[in-house]
Motif scaffolding. Structure first.
Motif, PDB file in Angstrom:
ATOM      1  N   ARG A   7       0.837  -1.200   0.000  1.00  0.00           N
ATOM      2  CA  ARG A   7       0.000   0.000   0.000  1.00  0.00           C
ATOM      3  C   ARG A   7       0.876   1.256   0.000  1.00  0.00           C
ATOM      4  NH1 ARG A   7      -1.966   3.307   4.032  1.00  0.00           N
ATOM      5  NH2 ARG A   7      -3.909   4.412   3.522  1.00  0.00           N
ATOM      6  N   THR A   8       0.473   2.229  -0.797  1.00  0.00           N
ATOM      7  CA  THR A   8       1.209   3.494  -0.853  1.00  0.00           C
ATOM      8  C   THR A   8       0.827   4.355   0.342  1.00  0.00           C
ATOM      9  OG1 THR A   8       1.236   3.428  -3.281  1.00  0.00           O
ATOM     10  CG2 THR A   8       1.672   5.551  -2.234  1.00  0.00           C
ATOM     11  N   VAL A   9       1.813   4.663   1.184  1.00  0.00           N
ATOM     12  CA  VAL A   9       1.541   5.455   2.391  1.00  0.00           C
ATOM     13  C   VAL A   9       1.964   6.913   2.234  1.00  0.00           C
ATOM     14  CG1 VAL A   9       1.670   3.452   3.914  1.00  0.00           C
ATOM     15  CG2 VAL A   9       3.749   4.777   3.434  1.00  0.00           C
ATOM     16  N   LEU A  10       2.806   7.191   1.241  1.00  0.00           N
ATOM     17  CA  LEU A  10       3.266   8.569   1.040  1.00  0.00           C
ATOM     18  C   LEU A  10       3.748   8.739  -0.400  1.00  0.00           C
ATOM     19  CD1 LEU A  10       4.028  11.371   2.314  1.00  0.00           C
ATOM     20  CD2 LEU A  10       6.291  10.381   2.793  1.00  0.00           C
ATOM     21  N   VAL A  11       3.315   9.831  -1.043  1.00  0.00           N
ATOM     22  CA  VAL A  11       3.799  10.200  -2.377  1.00  0.00           C
ATOM     23  C   VAL A  11       4.584  11.495  -2.234  1.00  0.00           C
ATOM     24  CG1 VAL A  11       3.186  10.827  -4.737  1.00  0.00           C
ATOM     25  CG2 VAL A  11       1.842   9.094  -3.526  1.00  0.00           C
ATOM     26  N   ILE A  12       5.827  11.493  -2.746  1.00  0.00           N
ATOM     27  CA  ILE A  12       6.715  12.657  -2.599  1.00  0.00           C
ATOM     28  C   ILE A  12       7.033  13.226  -3.977  1.00  0.00           C
ATOM     29  CG2 ILE A  12       8.863  13.516  -1.638  1.00  0.00           C
ATOM     30  CD1 ILE A  12       8.999  11.034   0.115  1.00  0.00           C
ATOM     31  N   ASP A  13       6.824  14.511  -4.131  1.00  0.00           N
ATOM     32  CA  ASP A  13       7.236  15.229  -5.333  1.00  0.00           C
ATOM     33  C   ASP A  13       8.477  16.028  -4.958  1.00  0.00           C
ATOM     34  OD1 ASP A  13       7.062  15.906  -7.973  1.00  0.00           O
ATOM     35  OD2 ASP A  13       5.652  17.549  -7.688  1.00  0.00           O
ATOM     36  N   ILE A  14       9.613  15.739  -5.594  1.00  0.00           N
ATOM     37  CA  ILE A  14      10.909  16.293  -5.198  1.00  0.00           C
ATOM     38  C   ILE A  14      11.289  17.405  -6.174  1.00  0.00           C
ATOM     39  CG2 ILE A  14      13.331  15.746  -4.775  1.00  0.00           C
ATOM     40  CD1 ILE A  14      12.394  12.804  -4.377  1.00  0.00           C
ATOM     41  N   LYS A  15      11.566  18.589  -5.654  1.00  0.00           N
ATOM     42  CA  LYS A  15      11.826  19.758  -6.486  1.00  0.00           C
ATOM     43  C   LYS A  15      13.148  20.416  -6.116  1.00  0.00           C
ATOM     44  CE  LYS A  15       7.802  19.526  -8.509  1.00  0.00           C
ATOM     45  NZ  LYS A  15       7.725  19.103  -9.931  1.00  0.00           N
ATOM     46  N   TRP A  16      14.013  20.618  -7.100  1.00  0.00           N
ATOM     47  CA  TRP A  16      15.235  21.397  -6.875  1.00  0.00           C
ATOM     48  C   TRP A  16      14.917  22.855  -7.187  1.00  0.00           C
ATOM     49  CZ3 TRP A  16      19.606  20.583  -4.387  1.00  0.00           C
ATOM     50  CH2 TRP A  16      20.682  21.450  -4.590  1.00  0.00           C
ATOM     51  N   LYS A  17      14.176  23.481  -6.270  1.00  0.00           N
ATOM     52  CA  LYS A  17      13.785  24.880  -6.399  1.00  0.00           C
ATOM     53  C   LYS A  17      14.003  25.564  -5.054  1.00  0.00           C
ATOM     54  CE  LYS A  17      10.044  23.975  -9.737  1.00  0.00           C
ATOM     55  NZ  LYS A  17       8.570  24.050  -9.953  1.00  0.00           N
ATOM     56  N   ARG A  18      14.117  26.864  -5.113  1.00  0.00           N
ATOM     57  CA  ARG A  18      14.301  27.634  -3.876  1.00  0.00           C
ATOM     58  C   ARG A  18      12.934  27.961  -3.292  1.00  0.00           C
ATOM     59  NH1 ARG A  18      18.511  30.450  -1.607  1.00  0.00           N
ATOM     60  NH2 ARG A  18      17.938  32.162  -0.205  1.00  0.00           N
ATOM     61  N   LEU A  19      12.665  27.449  -2.115  1.00  0.00           N
ATOM     62  CA  LEU A  19      11.404  27.673  -1.432  1.00  0.00           C
ATOM     63  C   LEU A  19      11.433  29.042  -0.733  1.00  0.00           C
ATOM     64  CD1 LEU A  19       8.867  25.879  -1.068  1.00  0.00           C
ATOM     65  CD2 LEU A  19       9.784  25.202   1.147  1.00  0.00           C
ATOM     66  N   SER A  20      10.346  29.776  -0.798  1.00  0.00           N
ATOM     67  CA  SER A  20      10.283  31.090  -0.152  1.00  0.00           C
ATOM     68  C   SER A  20       9.953  30.937   1.328  1.00  0.00           C
ATOM     69  CB  SER A  20       9.216  31.963  -0.821  1.00  0.00           C
ATOM     70  OG  SER A  20       9.498  32.149  -2.187  1.00  0.00           O
ATOM     71  N   ALA A  21      10.388  31.898   2.117  1.00  0.00           N
ATOM     72  CA  ALA A  21      10.041  31.927   3.537  1.00  0.00           C
ATOM     73  C   ALA A  21       8.570  32.282   3.701  1.00  0.00           C
ATOM     74  CB  ALA A  21      10.920  32.925   4.275  1.00  0.00           C
ATOM     75  N   ALA A  22       7.961  31.821   4.796  1.00  0.00           N
ATOM     76  CA  ALA A  22       6.530  32.024   5.006  1.00  0.00           C
ATOM     77  C   ALA A  22       6.176  33.501   5.074  1.00  0.00           C
ATOM     78  CB  ALA A  22       6.091  31.302   6.275  1.00  0.00           C
ATOM     79  N   GLY A  23       7.053  34.322   5.654  1.00  0.00           N
ATOM     80  CA  GLY A  23       6.749  35.734   5.814  1.00  0.00           C
ATOM     81  C   GLY A  23       6.685  36.490   4.504  1.00  0.00           C
ATOM     82  N   SER A  24       7.417  36.058   3.505  1.00  0.00           N
ATOM     83  CA  SER A  24       7.460  36.772   2.235  1.00  0.00           C
ATOM     84  C   SER A  24       6.388  36.314   1.257  1.00  0.00           C
ATOM     85  CB  SER A  24       8.844  36.607   1.590  1.00  0.00           C
ATOM     86  OG  SER A  24       9.104  35.232   1.330  1.00  0.00           O
ATOM     87  N   ASP A  25       5.881  35.098   1.431  1.00  0.00           N
ATOM     88  CA  ASP A  25       4.888  34.551   0.500  1.00  0.00           C
ATOM     89  C   ASP A  25       4.124  33.441   1.197  1.00  0.00           C
ATOM     90  OD1 ASP A  25       3.406  33.534  -1.553  1.00  0.00           O
ATOM     91  OD2 ASP A  25       5.098  32.870  -2.768  1.00  0.00           O
ATOM     92  N   PRO A  26       2.822  33.612   1.402  1.00  0.00           N
ATOM     93  CA  PRO A  26       2.054  32.555   2.089  1.00  0.00           C
ATOM     94  C   PRO A  26       2.045  31.234   1.326  1.00  0.00           C
ATOM     95  CG  PRO A  26       0.593  34.240   1.168  1.00  0.00           C
ATOM     96  CD  PRO A  26       1.984  34.778   1.074  1.00  0.00           C
ATOM     97  N   LYS A  27       2.248  31.305  -0.003  1.00  0.00           N
ATOM     98  CA  LYS A  27       2.308  30.078  -0.804  1.00  0.00           C
ATOM     99  C   LYS A  27       3.718  29.504  -0.849  1.00  0.00           C
ATOM    100  CE  LYS A  27      -1.485  31.353  -3.923  1.00  0.00           C
ATOM    101  NZ  LYS A  27      -1.860  31.596  -5.342  1.00  0.00           N
TER     102      LYS A  27
END
Length: 442
Positions: free
Chosen positions: A339-359
């Motif tokens: 059974r699949t318990v977790l699906v992971i999408d792996i991205k080599w991108k720079r994630l923004s901090a929460a304070g600068s962008d809610p998304k």
């Protein structure tokens, strides 16, 4: 020979302090002719006349009399300006390649830092030469080869047909058929072809000497052009499994496999070796390989680029289902007991901090994709995994969201992992992160 280093998405000067215009054109030509380059090579390098800008690839781009080393952008390890920064980034890149491709390179950090003038290509050539030398000293793998030869005395058995036809007028010769135990195997032909090829591109005197010694040690192995090597005839079994990592390194240099190694015209071209890796693919393979090692003792199975379920089926006029459409390949799936318990999408991108962008800079398309995976693979736990950087508030799970679908229990976690940490620390962090998400009840 002009050699410069640059980070992905960064630029290198053309003119004073950088490459000459002729050298820049050489590098752009190498990028255009490379399988990863796209129609105009702009997936690797973009020409801005006064500078070249690298894209999301890492490795070496080579031209006549010049080469450009593109290193991953990892803030915690510094930049490509200082020799210490280049050495740290280069060492991390080698570690990622080692894990992702199963190369089993034995390069300690102290040794890598001590040789700060080495490029990625220098390190990989030296690793191949050192590893092959160790295996040659332990003994070459041999196999029985069928031989046919006309001899004055019988050896093996007599080839009756040839004896009484072709040799009917030669009573002093016997048509013999026999087996000999020889090192001239397909595996060692690949090793020798790689030694000959790398000898033309090694820069360090110590590595050149070692490659010359290896060529002498393999003197009984036939010289086969790399284009004519019988790769499909190589079988790794218990007798030669210690050569598996060497074979992976040889494939890296001699074949256009996953990482798309490239020589501009043919293998006799002395312009150099272009050795490039899409950074997003490398990061995916690195994370998946570490997860396999970390989760196997816990009874979990990690599947990368698998699944292969379709989003749609055509409906025929009579109401029956027709051919499937839009096949999916999740980056990484964690399974237990089928059974699949977790699906992971792996991205080599720079994630923004929460304070600068809610998304947090997360792509809307990535969220849609994971929503589809949740239903296709019946997984209540989803994750978007990014590389960590100092501007984020912490490592690991950064935010959790529930899918806004009626009756849905699926939850999406946004997380980061520190690739600047050593291999064991990264593996431990991944294990804690994945188990923490997979075991949380819906």
């Amino acid at each position: 020979m002009t050699h410069l280093s640059v980070l992905e998405w960064d630029r290198v000067a053309v003119g004073e302090g950088g490459f000459s215009r002729r050298q820049a054109d050489q590098l752009l030509a190498a990028a255009r002719s490379h399988p990863l380059g796209g129609a105009e090579g702009t997936n690797i390098l973009i020409d801005h006349h006064r500078w070249l800008r690298s894209q999301q690839v890492v490795g070496i781009v080579a031209g006549e009399g010049c080469s450009l080393e593109i290193l991953p952008k990892i803030d915690q390890l510094g930049d490509a300006v200082s020799s210490e920064g280049r050495a740290g980034l280069r060492h991390r890149l080698v570690q990622m390649l080692d894990v992702a491709l199963g190369l089993e390179i034995n390069l300690g950090r102290d040794a890598a830092m001590a040789r700060q003038d080495e490029t990625l290509l220098d390190i990989l050539i030296r690793a191949f030469a050192d590893q092959l030398t160790n295996e040659v000293r332990r003994g070459l793998p041999r196999q029985y080869l069928r031989c046919e030869e006309d001899l004055p005395t019988l050896r093996g058995r007599l080839d009756v047909t040839r004896q009484f036809t072709t040799l009917a007028v030669r009573p002093d010769r016997l048509a013999c058929q026999f087996d000999i135990l020889s090192p001239d195997t397909t595996l060692l032909q690949v090793m020798k072809a790689c030694v000959v090829f790398l000898a033309r591109h090694a820069r360090r005197a110590e590595t050149v000497r070692r490659l010359a010694e290896l060529r002498v040690a393999l003197a009984d192995v036939a010289d086969v052009h790399p284009h004519h090597l019988a790769w499909d005839k190589i079988a790794i079994d218990r007798s030669n499994r210690r050569w598996r990592s060497l074979l992976a390194l040889a494939r890296l240099f001699l074949r256009r496999d996953w990482q798309a190694t490239h020589r501009a015209n043919d293998l006799r071209d002395l312009a150099g070796v272009t050795l490039l890796f899409p950074m997003n693919d490398l990061f995916e393979a690195y994370v998946a390989a570490l997860l396999r090692k970390a989760l196997a003792p816990e009874g979990y199975e990690v599947v990368s680029q698998g699944g292969l379920r379709y989003c749609l089926n055509e409906i025929a006029p009579d109401g029956t289902l027709g051919r499937p459409l839009f096949r999916t390949k999740p980056d990484c799936m964690v399974r237990r007991n089928g059974r699949t318990v977790l699906v992971i999408d792996i991205k080599w991108k720079r994630l923004s901090a929460a304070g600068s962008d809610p998304k947090r800079g997360v792509s809307q398309a990535d969220v849609y994709q994971l929503m589809a995976y949740a239903r296709l693979y019946d997984s209540a736990r989803l994750m978007l995994l990014y590389p960590h950087h100092p501007d984020l508030e912490g490592e690991g799970a950064l935010a959790r969201h529930r899918l806004n679908v009626a009756g849905a229990d699926e939850r999406l976690t946004i997380a980061s992992i520190d690739v600047a940490a050593d291999r064991l620390a990264t593996m431990a962090s991944l294990k804690a992160l994945v188990l923490g998400e997979a075991m949380v009840p819906a």
